[in-house]
Design a protein around this motif. Structure first.
Motif, PDB file in Angstrom:
ATOM      1  N   CYS A   1      -2.055  45.696  53.571  1.00  0.00           N
ATOM      2  CA  CYS A   1      -3.441  46.247  52.360  1.00  0.00           C
ATOM      3  C   CYS A   1      -3.184  46.128  51.367  1.00  0.00           C
ATOM      4  O   CYS A   1      -4.410  45.772  51.155  1.00  0.00           O
ATOM      5  N   ASP A   2      -1.879  46.087  50.206  1.00  0.00           N
ATOM      6  CA  ASP A   2      -1.916  46.529  49.359  1.00  0.00           C
ATOM      7  C   ASP A   2      -2.534  44.782  48.363  1.00  0.00           C
ATOM      8  O   ASP A   2      -2.918  44.789  47.707  1.00  0.00           O
ATOM      9  N   ASN A   3      -1.922  43.834  49.977  1.00  0.00           N
ATOM     10  CA  ASN A   3      -2.169  42.205  48.975  1.00  0.00           C
ATOM     11  C   ASN A   3      -4.095  42.159  49.447  1.00  0.00           C
ATOM     12  O   ASN A   3      -4.220  40.429  49.074  1.00  0.00           O
ATOM     13  N   ILE A   4      -4.586  42.421  49.670  1.00  0.00           N
ATOM     14  CA  ILE A   4      -6.155  41.646  51.100  1.00  0.00           C
ATOM     15  C   ILE A   4      -6.618  41.905  49.037  1.00  0.00           C
ATOM     16  O   ILE A   4      -7.108  42.584  48.312  1.00  0.00           O
TER      17      ILE A   4
ATOM     18  N   LEU B   1     -14.854  50.535  45.988  1.00  0.00           N
ATOM     19  CA  LEU B   1     -15.521  50.068  47.663  1.00  0.00           C
ATOM     20  C   LEU B   1     -13.969  48.898  48.272  1.00  0.00           C
ATOM     21  O   LEU B   1     -13.065  49.339  49.333  1.00  0.00           O
ATOM     22  N   TRP B   2     -12.916  48.379  47.369  1.00  0.00           N
ATOM     23  CA  TRP B   2     -12.289  47.439  47.489  1.00  0.00           C
ATOM     24  C   TRP B   2     -11.357  48.430  47.701  1.00  0.00           C
ATOM     25  O   TRP B   2     -10.289  47.864  48.931  1.00  0.00           O
ATOM     26  N   LEU B   3     -11.274  49.454  46.798  1.00  0.00           N
ATOM     27  CA  LEU B   3      -9.326  50.313  46.965  1.00  0.00           C
ATOM     28  C   LEU B   3      -9.380  50.954  48.136  1.00  0.00           C
ATOM     29  O   LEU B   3      -8.721  51.383  48.740  1.00  0.00           O
TER      30      LEU B   3
ATOM     31  N   THR C   1       5.607  50.173  48.223  1.00  0.00           N
ATOM     32  CA  THR C   1       4.175  49.959  47.571  1.00  0.00           C
ATOM     33  C   THR C   1       3.813  49.551  45.905  1.00  0.00           C
ATOM     34  O   THR C   1       5.039  49.998  45.137  1.00  0.00           O
ATOM     35  N   ASN C   2       3.040  48.945  45.412  1.00  0.00           N
ATOM     36  CA  ASN C   2       3.058  48.869  44.040  1.00  0.00           C
ATOM     37  C   ASN C   2       1.359  49.728  43.824  1.00  0.00           C
ATOM     38  O   ASN C   2       1.299  49.950  42.635  1.00  0.00           O
ATOM     39  N   GLY C   3       0.989  50.379  45.160  1.00  0.00           N
ATOM     40  CA  GLY C   3       0.255  51.510  44.570  1.00  0.00           C
ATOM     41  C   GLY C   3      -1.152  50.322  44.954  1.00  0.00           C
ATOM     42  O   GLY C   3      -1.450  52.135  44.531  1.00  0.00           O
ATOM     43  N   THR C   4      -1.013  49.788  45.777  1.00  0.00           N
ATOM     44  CA  THR C   4      -2.623  48.932  45.703  1.00  0.00           C
ATOM     45  C   THR C   4      -3.325  49.841  46.348  1.00  0.00           C
ATOM     46  O   THR C   4      -3.824  48.986  48.099  1.00  0.00           O
ATOM     47  N   ASN C   5      -3.539  51.004  47.329  1.00  0.00           N
ATOM     48  CA  ASN C   5      -3.725  50.983  48.647  1.00  0.00           C
ATOM     49  C   ASN C   5      -4.409  52.586  47.824  1.00  0.00           C
ATOM     50  O   ASN C   5      -4.062  53.499  47.156  1.00  0.00           O
TER      51      ASN C   5
HETATM   52  C1  LIG Z   1      -0.368  44.988  43.735  1.00  0.00           C
HETATM   53  O1  LIG Z   1      -0.728  43.651  43.592  1.00  0.00           O
HETATM   54  C2  LIG Z   1      -1.974  43.769  44.056  1.00  0.00           C
HETATM   55  C3  LIG Z   1      -1.703  41.837  45.018  1.00  0.00           C
HETATM   56  O2  LIG Z   1      -0.602  40.944  44.447  1.00  0.00           O
HETATM   57  C4  LIG Z   1      -2.562  43.369  42.867  1.00  0.00           C
HETATM   58  O3  LIG Z   1      -4.153  42.934  43.705  1.00  0.00           O
HETATM   59  C5  LIG Z   1      -2.300  44.679  42.294  1.00  0.00           C
HETATM   60  O4  LIG Z   1      -3.129  44.093  41.187  1.00  0.00           O
HETATM   61  C6  LIG Z   1      -0.766  45.009  42.327  1.00  0.00           C
HETATM   62  N1  LIG Z   1      -1.322  46.305  41.790  1.00  0.00           N
HETATM   63  C7  LIG Z   1      -0.364  47.209  40.957  1.00  0.00           C
HETATM   64  C8  LIG Z   1      -0.617  47.897  40.641  1.00  0.00           C
HETATM   65  O5  LIG Z   1      -0.035  45.627  40.152  1.00  0.00           O
END
Ligand SMILES: *[C@@H]1O[C@H](CO)[C@@H](O)[C@H](O)[C@H]1NC(C)=O
Ligand SMILES: Cc1cc2nc3c(=O)[nH]c(=O)nc-3n(C[C@H](O)[C@H](O)[C@H](O)COP(=O)(O)OP(=O)(O)OC[C@H]3O[C@@H](n4cnc5c(N)ncnc54)[C@H](O)[C@@H]3O)c2cc1C
Ligand SMILES: *[C@@H]1O[C@H](CO)[C@@H](O)[C@H](O)[C@H]1NC(C)=O
Ligand SMILES: *[C@@H]1O[C@H](CO)[C@@H](O)[C@H](O)[C@H]1NC(C)=O
Ligand SMILES: *[C@@H]1O[C@H](CO)[C@@H](O)[C@H](O)[C@H]1NC(C)=O
Ligand SMILES: *[C@@H]1O[C@H](CO)[C@@H](O)[C@H](O)[C@H]1NC(C)=O
Ligand SMILES: *[C@@H]1O[C@H](CO)[C@@H](O)[C@H](O)[C@H]1NC(C)=O
Ligand SMILES: *[C@@H]1O[C@H](CO)[C@@H](O)[C@H](O)[C@H]1NC(C)=O
Length: 500
Positions: free
Chosen positions: A193-196, A219-221, A394-398
């Motif tokens: 889901c982080d990558n959609i 909404l995206w988040l 995760t990179n936190g994008t969720n």
């Molecule tokens: C995490 O990865 C997604 C997909 O590549 C990207 O859209 C998002 O900006 C990244 N988030 C961060 C906090 O780096």
């Protein structure tokens, strides 16, 4: 090994397939007494499947668990376009009464009662919306939410491409991607889901919205973990990843104390941040069935390199062999999936997350399971799998509220499958007690993290409340904004809900 063998035989039986032509189409002689089903059938002809038809029974039979199969919607709505979903949502939102409640279903792999099916009312079955379309440059795939990852992978394989998806063939795109997603690529790129990039979604108003970070940032988040709380998602636009072949090793071991000690050491070392290998994803499967214990490791690596050294400590443990192959993601998923029952009579599942522990802590936790699981030996067809796996990085994008970039988070998952509904209460109570005791050991040592991963969670776990008050507030604010009358809260009672 015997267990694996008959599971493979079962998996080879022909699966129930819904064909896109009659007999699934409306059985007008049995269109229930639900005036809502009749209204939907009138407005969107040919998309409603009535009770008492072959199509209805096939759809019901395709759920993974008996708890989902036993719920009986008045009818099943099988849309083929977002526009049809829009007309459906508008009609349901306008009408009142018990038969205007609905459920949303893609692959039907959630185990617990009511997550994606409903007793009375309508089940929206997304499985006819199962297209996989590559962008011209091949960098993005548009996945219909009713697809199964088996089909998705096989369509991308000839292009040497893959996407972040399930590790067994029959998992649905819609539930997997709207909830989270632990994948072969997840140690490197995070949860699926982080990558959609974008979601096509039918909102409560019936509007078909295309949601990206630029168009609707809130909404995206919120859709990155928000499941069915914001609308019916009809399409996911996701990045593709180059992949010709990947490594897959499934090794069976004798289950004894020296093997377990070696497994515990190997896992604890594997999870050490200094040894972090972003391409490696694996799991230790401890199984109990019919009084017997077994242990197997599934070792995956996304690179086209045989026997990657990161797994040496596992492969050096004396073993009984198994599968070792370089194969496409599609083939790995099919081969691994052959070990898993396509459906189960009853299923119950709990998951929990923690920071990597010293080896002796793993042994403690395994011994709690081993000692107490025997209490269930007389339960009909009891099978209990205790799975230890690294968590996605995760990179936190969720919406999960996890610390980004941590490589030492791991996850345990306990799944019981069994034969008879009369054992529900006992199996659930025993498995819950085992898990609570294991969690307590981790908590006492400061290793438990207060996070419940939603894809594997049971209804009793309420994952949202573990994601932090600020994230719950964001999710609720997005719900108020995009669904001001609470259509997806009140009319879609199943699944994890934002408001209780
Ligand atoms: C995490 O990865 C997604 C997909 O590549 C990207 O859209 C998002 O900006 C990244 N988030 C961060 C906090 O780096
Ligand atoms: C054998 C097995 C293996 C698994 N392996 C993995 C794995 O490798 N990694 C992992 O992360 N998880 C795994 N899971 C868990 C899996 O991710 C979840 O069960 C997931 O929800 C399944 O998606 P689905 O579409 O099949 O589910 P469904 O049961 O159809 O749906 C799940 C939830 O999503 C909602 N939903 C479904 N479609 C939509 C939509 N289009 N719009 C809005 N809401 C929707 C439903 O209402 C429901 O609440 C596994 C489960 C099983 C049983
Ligand atoms: C349909 O009829 C059955 C049996 O008579 C009844 O139990 C059920 O409540 C009715 N459903 C609706 C939606 O009226
Ligand atoms: C329609 O429903 C009736 C009543 O349940 C059943 O006897 C009949 O076989 C069904 N027809 C089809 C085509 O499924
Ligand atoms: C869509 O689902 C149908 C029915 O299961 C199946 O026959 C078909 O191959 C699927 N199509 C794609 C593109 O996955
Ligand atoms: C896919 O990869 C294989 C092996 O690396 C190669 O032989 C083949 O040409 C590639 N196919 C495409 C479409 O790039
Ligand atoms: C358990 O192990 C015994 C002895 O190896 C075997 O005979 C039996 O079939 C096994 N039972 C199951 C359910 O695997
Ligand atoms: C445990 O299993 C391993 C591998 O089969 C074997 O070498 C070892 O002797 C066994 N140990 C015990 C105590 O049974």
């Amino acid at each position: 090994m015997s267990r694996l063998f008959w599971r493979t035989l079962l998996a080879a039986l022909p699966a129930t397939v819904i064909s896109a032509s009659p007999p699934w189409s409306t059985n007008s002689t049995y269109l229930t007494n639900s005036t809502t089903c009749q209204a939907i059938n009138y407005q969107i002809p040919g998309r409603v499947i009535a009770r008492g038809t072959i199509g209805y029974d096939a759809a019901q039979g395709s759920y993974y668990s008996g708890q989902e199969r036993e719920l009986m919607p008045d009818c099943i709505f099988m849309p083929t376009t977002a526009e049809e979903v829009s007309r459906f949502v508008k009609t349901m939102a306008k009408r009142e009464g018990r038969d205007t409640l609905f459920a949303i279903r893609s692959g039907g792999h959630t185990t617990w009662r009511g997550a994606a099916n409903i007793d009375g009312g309508v089940t929206v079955d997304m499985r006819l919306m199962n297209q996989t379309v590559l962008s011209d440059d091949g960098k993005m795939a548009s996945l219909g939410s009713g697809g199964r990852f088996h089909d998705v992978y096989h369509q991308l394989s000839p292009h040497n491409l893959t996407v972040m998806g399930g590790r067994v063939p029959s998992i649905g795109v819609g539930g997997f991607l709207s909830t989270g997603g632990m994948t072969f690529l997840s140690r490197k790129y995070g949860f699926a889901c982080d990558n959609i990039y974008g979601y096509e979604i039918v909102l409560a108003s019936g509007e078909v919205a295309y949601v990206t970070q630029a168009s609707h940032p809130d909404l995206w988040l919120a859709l990155k973990g928000g499941i069915n709380n914001f609308g019916v998602i009809t399409r996911f636009d996701v990045p593709t990843f180059s992949s010709d072949l990947m490594w897959y090793n499934l090794i069976n071991y004798e289950y004894n104390d020296s093997v377990l000690a070696a497994q515990a050491r190997a896992f604890s070392n594997f999870m050490e941040p200094a040894r972090y290998d972003p391409g490696a994803m694996m799991g230790i499967f401890l199984n109990y069935a019919g009084g017997n214990f077994t242990v197997s490791d599934a070792l995956w690596h996304i690179n086209n390199v045989a026997s990657p050294p990161v797994y040496d400590e596992f492969t050096k443990i004396p073993n009984q062999g198994g599968v070792a192959e370089l194969a496409s993601v599609a083939d790995v998923v099919d081969t691994f999936g052959a070990n898993i029952l396509p459906t189960t009579s009853r299923a119950f599942q709990l998951d929990w997350s923690f920071r990597n522990a010293p080896a002796d802590m793993y042994i403690k936790v395994i011994k709690i399971w081993e000692d107490r699981v025997k209490q269930l030996n007389d339960v009909k067809d009891i099978f209990i799998e205790f799975l230890l796996q690294p968590q996605s990085v995760t990179n936190g994008t969720n919406m999960y509220g996890l610390e980004p970039g941590r490589t030492d988070y791991a996850m345990m998952l306990m799944t019981a499958t069994y034969g008879d509904a009369r054992d529900d209460a006992r199996v659930q109570a025993t498995v819950t007690a085992i898990v609570n005791e294991q969690r307590e050991v981790l908590r006492r040592h400061g290793l438990l993290i207060d996070f419940v991963y939603p894809n594997y969670a049971d209804a009793s776990q309420d994952p949202f409340k573990t994601w932090g008050a600020a994230n719950v507030a964001k999710l609720q604010a997005a719900s108020h904004k995009y669904d001001p009358h609470g259509v997806f809260q009140k009319k879609v009672p199943g699944g994890f809900k934002l408001f209780k």
